[in-house]
Scaffold this motif. Structure first.
Motif, PDB file in Angstrom:
ATOM      1  N   ASN A 171      -0.232   4.257 -10.966  1.00 15.14           N
ATOM      2  CA  ASN A 171      -1.195   3.749 -10.003  1.00 15.14           C
ATOM      3  C   ASN A 171      -1.275   4.731  -8.833  1.00 15.14           C
ATOM      4  OD1 ASN A 171      -2.004   0.868 -10.929  1.00 15.14           O
ATOM      5  ND2 ASN A 171       0.201   0.979 -11.254  1.00 15.14           N
ATOM      6  N   TRP A 212       0.875  -1.177   0.000  1.00 14.13           N
ATOM      7  CA  TRP A 212       0.000   0.000   0.000  1.00 14.13           C
ATOM      8  C   TRP A 212       0.906   1.219   0.000  1.00 14.13           C
ATOM      9  CZ3 TRP A 212      -4.354   1.435  -1.584  1.00 14.13           C
ATOM     10  CH2 TRP A 212      -5.102   2.465  -1.014  1.00 14.13           C
ATOM     11  N   ILE A 228      -3.006   4.009  -5.394  1.00 15.13           N
ATOM     12  CA  ILE A 228      -2.299   3.117  -4.464  1.00 15.13           C
ATOM     13  C   ILE A 228      -1.027   3.809  -3.958  1.00 15.13           C
ATOM     14  CG2 ILE A 228      -1.280   0.831  -4.159  1.00 15.13           C
ATOM     15  CD1 ILE A 228      -2.938  -0.141  -6.504  1.00 15.13           C
ATOM     16  N   GLY A 286       3.842  -0.448 -12.162  1.00 13.42           N
ATOM     17  CA  GLY A 286       4.681   0.529 -11.495  1.00 13.42           C
ATOM     18  C   GLY A 286       3.904   1.597 -10.745  1.00 13.42           C
ATOM     19  N   ALA A 287       4.653   2.429 -10.032  1.00  9.95           N
ATOM     20  CA  ALA A 287       4.048   3.390  -9.113  1.00  9.95           C
ATOM     21  C   ALA A 287       3.418   4.578  -9.824  1.00  9.95           C
ATOM     22  CB  ALA A 287       5.120   3.892  -8.150  1.00  9.95           C
ATOM     23  N   THR A 344       2.796   1.503  -2.966  1.00  9.82           N
ATOM     24  CA  THR A 344       3.706   0.954  -3.996  1.00  9.82           C
ATOM     25  C   THR A 344       5.172   0.965  -3.527  1.00  9.82           C
ATOM     26  OG1 THR A 344       4.113   3.021  -5.219  1.00  9.82           O
ATOM     27  CG2 THR A 344       2.155   1.762  -5.837  1.00  9.82           C
ATOM     28  N   GLY A 345       6.085   0.699  -4.479  1.00  6.71           N
ATOM     29  CA  GLY A 345       7.511   0.693  -4.149  1.00  6.71           C
ATOM     30  C   GLY A 345       7.976   2.038  -3.630  1.00  6.71           C
TER      31      GLY A 345
END
Lengths: 138, 407
Positions: free
Chosen positions: B207, B3, B210, B203-204, B5-6
């Motif tokens: 998104n 939650w 998220i 990927g971040a 992302t990276g």
């Protein structure tokens, strides 16, 4: 020419360099970290990743009735990191990490995940690993 | 999926570094390019490079050096040089979905210090790369999560088969099958309804709900479709074309490609047969893609992001959308060989004193722990695990290194 000195030098400020630095700071080592990118990009490729993480025996799995354990059993009948160590230990030597696990990708991932889980739970209370709310996708 | 992302993961760990009780013992220098490792008594005891802000050279000395510089896949020439033999030679066009500084410079430095590289032909590349709408580096690509209800066609517009391509089962096979074609890129054809429900970008960056931890936005994207993403791609990504009819769509596909390579008759055949199979009803849906969709829809998590047997040329779901997709470079599954303590080993298998390699630089551990393929979620984990092992080895914490044996 500028000369830097430190006990440990880490080249690269991605997620692996950061994880290494955190544990070294726990042990009180002096750490020098070089990264080629801008300060705002600290975190490397992980910063752009979706953040998928493989878990073993997660609360979500348990809620769905999926039984799982941190001990990996495969065709050769051994367990996670310890098996990789034993197989690549004396007598077989010079094999890369997780040589047993490399037989199949799924087994490799399971071994990695279970090893990681074991190591995480086995580490010291002073550990810096943060609590991050996670959901499991796989 | 984390939650946040990276990005959330990276920022949380960076926060932990900054707030660490021993934070004063850490010095971080950005814009410092390392070119060489310094050897000392047969081992490694430092590095040298250039401070790219000032252009001045620097030298650093330490008892232990940990290489954590990422893989080779940010350098498309190296990707081509290490192209896997299963993949029929590298494509004329590759997109870059890796880090701009993951260029293998430190791999060369490790080799010069006696290290060995392995498994560099094993890579995690994706089949559905498109040009980044706002590129920040040459050939900057985005990896689409390919909609499963879209038809996957080759460069001519023929459906790729006999096993149709459906994402989420074997990502490497998608790359292999597309690279087996005379031209090594592909087209996916769908409609607006499919795009809204199923289009996603890995990927971040794409998104944001998220990444920025917005539960309401995340819920909205699932329930109403990801309108923001579809609009962004149609408006700004050059590889998306939109039309009301198949002839108009094919005309635009050919205009984008700059030749007449897409055959209208082939596209009409592929779409017509697929739509007719759906129209026959559940009992007679003899198509592997539809069988997989049916199976995926048994799981709630997939059902909410999958259309239910959606025909392509459907008046209620228009406009039609075609996406041109290139192979996109992402991750190196190979790298510097190490022993089980993340120590770089030489050609004779002996550890090089003072030199460690972790993360993607070491193929996520050991010099390539995955094998030919990999599973989602095993990359960040391998980076963290190999890094923690290196730290434990440097600290001499055998309890950590042997944790697996005592449990």
């Amino acid at each position: 020419m500028h000369l830097h000195r430190s006990e440990v030098l880490i080249i690269g400020g991605g997620i692996s360099g950061i994880a290494t630095a955190l544990d070294l700071l726990d042990g009180g080592k002096s750490v020098l970290l070089f990264d080629r990118d801008e300060a705002g990009a600290f975190g490397g490729l992980a910063r752009e990743s979706f953040g998928g993480m493989f878990f073993v025996d997660s609360p979500e799995q348990r809620r769905l009735g999926i039984r799982d354990s941190a001990i990996w059993r495969c065709a050769i009948g051994t367990t996670s990191l310890s098996s990789a160590r034993k197989i690549s230990g004396p007598g077989r030597g010079r094999k890369p990490m997780f040589s047993a696990a490399r037989r199949t990708s799924i087994a490799g991932c399971a071994a990695m995940a279970s090893a990681f889980s074991l190591l995480s739970t086995g580490s010291s209370a002073a550990n810096s690993a943060p609590a991050i709310p996670c959901r499991v996708s796989t | 999926v984390t939650w946040g992302t990276g990005k959330g993961l990276a920022e949380t760990l960076i926060g932990a570094l900054r707030g660490h009780a021993n934070a004063k013992r850490l010095t971080v220098h950005f814009r410092h390019r390392v070119d060489r490792l310094l050897t000392r008594d047969g081992g490694v005891g430092g590095c040298e490079g250039v401070d790219e802000t000032s252009g001045t050279p620097f030298e650093a000395r330490a008892e232990n050096v940990v290489v954590a510089g990422g893989g080779i896949n940010g350098d498309l020439d190296r990707v081509r040089q290490n192209w896997h033999r299963h993949w029929n030679g590298p494509p004329a066009k590759l997109l870059n979905g890796s880090h701009r500084f993951a260029d293998g410079r430190l791999h060369d430095a490790a080799v010069a210090a006696g290290g060995v590289l392995s498994h560099l032909d094993k890579m995690w590349n994706y089949a559905a790369g498109v040009h980044h709408p706002r590129p920040r580096k040459p050939h900057h690509g985005l990896s689409l999560v390919p909609p499963r209800s879209a038809l996957w066609l080759n460069w001519r517009g023929e459906r790729i088969g006999p096993q149709p391509l459906v994402s989420g089962f074997d990502t490497r096979r998608l790359v292999t099958d597309i690279c087996a074609q005379p031209r090594q890129y592909s087209w996916q054809i769908m409609n607006r309804r499919i795009a809204l429900k199923e289009l996603a970008v890995s990927g971040a960056e794409h998104n944001p709900s998220i990444r920025d931890r917005k539960p309401l936005g995340f819920l909205r994207d699932i329930l109403l479709g990801n309108r923001w993403l579809v609009k962004e791609m149609i408006d700004h990504c050059p590889d998306f074309v939109v039309a009301a009819t198949l002839p108009e769509l094919v005309e635009k596909m050919n205009a984008l490609q700059g030749d007449q390579s897409v055959q209208l008759a082939d596209v009409q055949d592929a779409v017509g047969q697929y739509d007719a199979t759906i129209a026959r009803g559940r009992n007679l849906m003899n198509d592997e893609q539809l069988r997989r969709i049916a199976e995926l829809r048994q799981y709630r998590g997939d059902r909410i992001r999958l259309c239910k047997f959606q025909p392509i040329n459907d008046a209620r779901a228009l406009p039609l959308i075609a996406v041109r997709e290139f192979i996109i470079s992402r991750k190196s599954l190979g790298g510097m060989r190490t022993d089980l303590n993340s120590r770089v080993i030489d050609a004779a298998g002996r550890p090089i004193e003072g030199l460690y390699a972790v993360g993607e630089a070491a193929g996520f551990g050991g010099g390539g722990m995955h094998g030919l393929r990999a599973l989602e979620g095993t990359f960040l984990g391998g980076c963290i695990l190999s890094g923690r092992i290196a730290a434990a080895a440097i600290d001499g914490r055998s309890s950590f290194l042997n944790a697996g044996e005592t449990t």
